[in-house]
Scaffold this motif. Structure first.
Motif, PDB file in Angstrom:
ATOM      1  N   SER A 198       0.694  -4.594  -3.608  1.00 19.36           N
ATOM      2  CA  SER A 198       1.695  -4.107  -4.464  1.00 19.36           C
ATOM      3  C   SER A 198       2.492  -3.020  -3.522  1.00 19.36           C
ATOM      4  O   SER A 198       1.820  -2.511  -2.341  1.00 19.36           O
ATOM      5  CB  SER A 198       1.408  -3.180  -5.497  1.00 19.36           C
ATOM      6  N   GLU A 237      -4.491  -6.123  -3.155  1.00 19.80           N
ATOM      7  CA  GLU A 237      -3.483  -6.114  -4.036  1.00 19.80           C
ATOM      8  C   GLU A 237      -2.166  -5.747  -3.261  1.00 19.80           C
ATOM      9  O   GLU A 237      -1.825  -4.865  -2.940  1.00 19.80           O
ATOM     10  CB  GLU A 237      -3.832  -4.977  -5.121  1.00 19.80           C
ATOM     11  N   GLN A 284       2.796   0.112  -3.517  1.00 18.47           N
ATOM     12  CA  GLN A 284       1.983   1.545  -3.548  1.00 18.47           C
ATOM     13  C   GLN A 284       0.900   1.115  -2.585  1.00 18.47           C
ATOM     14  O   GLN A 284       0.423   1.693  -1.598  1.00 18.47           O
ATOM     15  CB  GLN A 284       1.582   1.890  -5.009  1.00 18.47           C
ATOM     16  N   GLN A 285      -0.048  -0.021  -2.784  1.00 18.55           N
ATOM     17  CA  GLN A 285      -1.113  -0.346  -2.003  1.00 18.55           C
ATOM     18  C   GLN A 285      -0.746  -0.656  -0.516  1.00 18.55           C
ATOM     19  O   GLN A 285      -1.561  -0.177   0.382  1.00 18.55           O
ATOM     20  CB  GLN A 285      -1.908  -1.572  -2.419  1.00 18.55           C
ATOM     21  N   ILE A 307       0.011   2.741   1.387  1.00 18.79           N
ATOM     22  CA  ILE A 307      -1.376   3.535   1.666  1.00 18.79           C
ATOM     23  C   ILE A 307      -1.955   2.947   3.112  1.00 18.79           C
ATOM     24  O   ILE A 307      -2.449   3.796   3.945  1.00 18.79           O
ATOM     25  CB  ILE A 307      -2.236   3.673   0.235  1.00 18.79           C
ATOM     26  N   GLN A 308      -2.088   1.785   2.704  1.00 13.67           N
ATOM     27  CA  GLN A 308      -2.792   0.941   3.798  1.00 13.67           C
ATOM     28  C   GLN A 308      -2.120   1.099   5.155  1.00 13.67           C
ATOM     29  O   GLN A 308      -2.676   1.338   6.322  1.00 13.67           O
ATOM     30  CB  GLN A 308      -3.419  -0.537   3.739  1.00 13.67           C
ATOM     31  N   GLU A 310       6.574  -5.965  -0.963  1.00 11.31           N
ATOM     32  CA  GLU A 310       5.652  -6.525  -2.149  1.00 11.31           C
ATOM     33  C   GLU A 310       6.568  -7.779  -2.831  1.00 11.31           C
ATOM     34  O   GLU A 310       6.057  -8.690  -3.265  1.00 11.31           O
ATOM     35  CB  GLU A 310       5.997  -5.446  -3.349  1.00 11.31           C
ATOM     36  N   VAL A 340      -4.447  -6.390   2.898  1.00 13.69           N
ATOM     37  CA  VAL A 340      -4.298  -5.850   1.465  1.00 13.69           C
ATOM     38  C   VAL A 340      -4.628  -6.632   0.734  1.00 13.69           C
ATOM     39  O   VAL A 340      -3.998  -7.989   0.444  1.00 13.69           O
ATOM     40  CB  VAL A 340      -2.772  -5.434   1.359  1.00 13.69           C
TER      41      VAL A 340
END
Length: 502
Positions: A440, A438, A442-443, A446-447, A484, A436
């Motif tokens: 964060s 960034e 959110q990221q 998603i991943q 995060e 990953v």
């Protein structure tokens, strides 16, 4: 109200201030502020035998902590001092003498032994001894003795008290702002002592004189003083003074509903009954309550705003308060509800303010890693966990893993979630996290979710062990928020340690 409103809170310094006393002070404060008046503190220390060192300072500290400081009182002269009755003792004798001169009070020379004899004699006959109209002429006083004999005894320095001469066959009509009109038959009242042989007034006389001289307009006090109201009204009348308006507040009842709330109930139920700690007894402050929570729950014990609103700032309470909405019936104390108020007040605080309150706990519990006590980091931790907290101290337990990596893992959770293939899955998760860019919430979400879908794995099979590795248990906020905040390096290190250990 044309005359300026002046109210007083008049505790005796005989120990710590009970929350019942704090509520009386609060209602006086709210009433005074609502009407642009003065809130006076008067220390009623005429009973020197019961005086307790430090109690007066405690009372003042408690009012200040609650945010309801007095406008006038010891150390804050408003032109009506002194504010300790022991410093006013030269004032009272002349009023006792005035009542004697008017024939409304008299000298009584009965010894304690003699009165005790009469009491026991009456008890033996199944009666109650009352010193009043029906027997005062048979006792040793200036009504039964000749003026010459009375004078001789006084000149000889004999011990005496001054008693109020309660009239016979009269009705005293009293008006109370909470209870309405009350009628009392004077035949059932006793001739109360107004002035004692030690040269000190009793509470009844000192209280009336002080309220008059301090221009008190409203006396708002606990209902335990209701039986004294007839005497107090008669004293005002006898001295030719206008009485203040009276309001007697309902008692605060035990959590079970019967009987007055006491320190013993607090000890038994594990909740404070004092605003601040006193000797071995914990106070609301030390238990971690916010003063505004204490004020809020006390205001609603025996008063209701007439609306559904339960949470008030002090300003809102001042605006909403009225004596007309004070209940007559006692108010049941609910320890659970007091905690609810604190939890609500905690949620209302800003995240930066809470982070500041949280820092001393972090330091005290040794949760200190330099980069983790920056205001920014603390605020981010607090924002994730505060909704589960009732007290600031709860934040430590709720957020410990944000400061210290887990060294042990909850056994039940391990048994349930840690399967044979878990280490392999988590090693793959490490690879996903390291890819990953960034880092964060959110990221990461998603991943990781994409990877889980691609591998056709059940969501819980990945997320529960991952949470266990990061936290040491199956608790805490959103896993991606935790990742995060911990950061890439720390998160990966924790997963590796869990794989190695479990």
């Amino acid at each position: 109200m044309s005359q300026k409103v002046r109210v007083r809170f008049a505790p005796s310094p005989t120990g710590p201030l009970h929350i019942g006393g704090v509520r009386t002070a609060l209602f006086n404060y709210l009433f005074a502020k609502k009407h642009g008046g003065d809130f006076v503190l008067r220390i009623e220390d005429t009973d020197q035998n019961r005086y307790v060192e430090g109690a007066e300072d405690y009372i003042i500290a408690a009012l200040n902590w609650c945010g309801i400081p007095f406008d006038e009182g010891p150390g804050k002269d408003g032109g009506f001092g002194p504010y300790r009755q022991s410093e006013r003792k030269t004032i009272y004798k002349k009023y006792a003498d005035e009542l004697v001169a008017k024939g409304m009070a008299y000298y009584a020379f009965d010894s304690a032994e003699k009165l005790d004899f009469h009491r026991k004699d009456h008890e033996a006959k199944g009666k109650t001894f009352i010193y009043n109209w029906h027997n005062r002429l048979k006792l040793m006083n200036s009504l039964s003795l000749s003026p010459e004999e009375t004078r001789t005894r006084l000149d000889a320095g004999e011990d005496y008290v001054i008693r109020f001469k309660t009239p016979q066959d009269e009705k005293v009509v009293l008006h109370d702002l909470v209870r309405g009109t009350i009628e009392i038959d004077t035949n059932i009242l006793d001739d109360k002592v107004l002035f004692k042989s030690d040269g000190m007034p009793t509470y009844h006389l000192a209280n009336i004189v002080d309220d008059h001289l301090m221009e008190i307009t409203h006396v708002i006090r606990g209902e335990e003083w209701l039986p004294s109201l007839a005497l107090h009204q008669q004293l005002y009348d006898a001295l030719g003074w206008t009485a203040p308006q009276f309001a007697h507040l309902p008692l605060i009842m035990k959590p079970v509903g019967k009987g007055k709330l006491s320190k013993r109930d607090g000890d038994k139920g594990g909740f404070p009954v004092f605003p601040l700690a006193w000797k071995e007894a914990q106070g609301y402050r030390e238990a971690g309550y916010f003063p505004e929570a204490v004020v809020n729950f006390l205001a609603l014990l025996g008063w209701n705003p007439g609306t559904e609103q339960e949470l008030f700032t002090l300003e809102e309470l001042v605006h909403a308060f009225s004596l007309e909405r004070v209940n007559k019936a006692g108010a049941r104390f609910d320890p659970e509800k007091t905690m609810w108020y604190n939890q609500q007040m905690l949620q209302r605080k800003s995240t930066p303010a809470l982070a500041q309150l949280f820092l001393p706990f972090v330091e005290k519990h040794g949760l200190v890693a330099k980069e983790k006590t920056t205001p920014d980091y603390l605020e981010r931790v607090v924002s994730l966990i505060k909704e589960r907290a009732t007290f600031v101290s709860d934040l430590c337990e709720l957020g410990q893993y944000f400061f210290l990596a887990p060294t042990t893992y909850a056994e039940k959770a391990v048994r349930k979630q840690w399967k044979e293939d878990t280490p392999g899955i988590l090693n793959e998760v490490i690879g996903v996290l390291e890819s990953v860019d960034e880092f964060s919430s959110q990221q990461i979400e998603i991943q990781l979710k994409t990877w889980i879908a691609d591998r056709e794995l059940p969501f819980g099979k990945v997320m529960a062990p991952l949470r266990l590795a990061l936290v040491g248990d199956l608790k805490g906020p959103h896993v991606f928020d935790i990742l995060e905040l911990l950061g890439q390096t720390e998160s990966v290190a924790r997963i590796k340690r869990a794989v190695a250990q479990l």
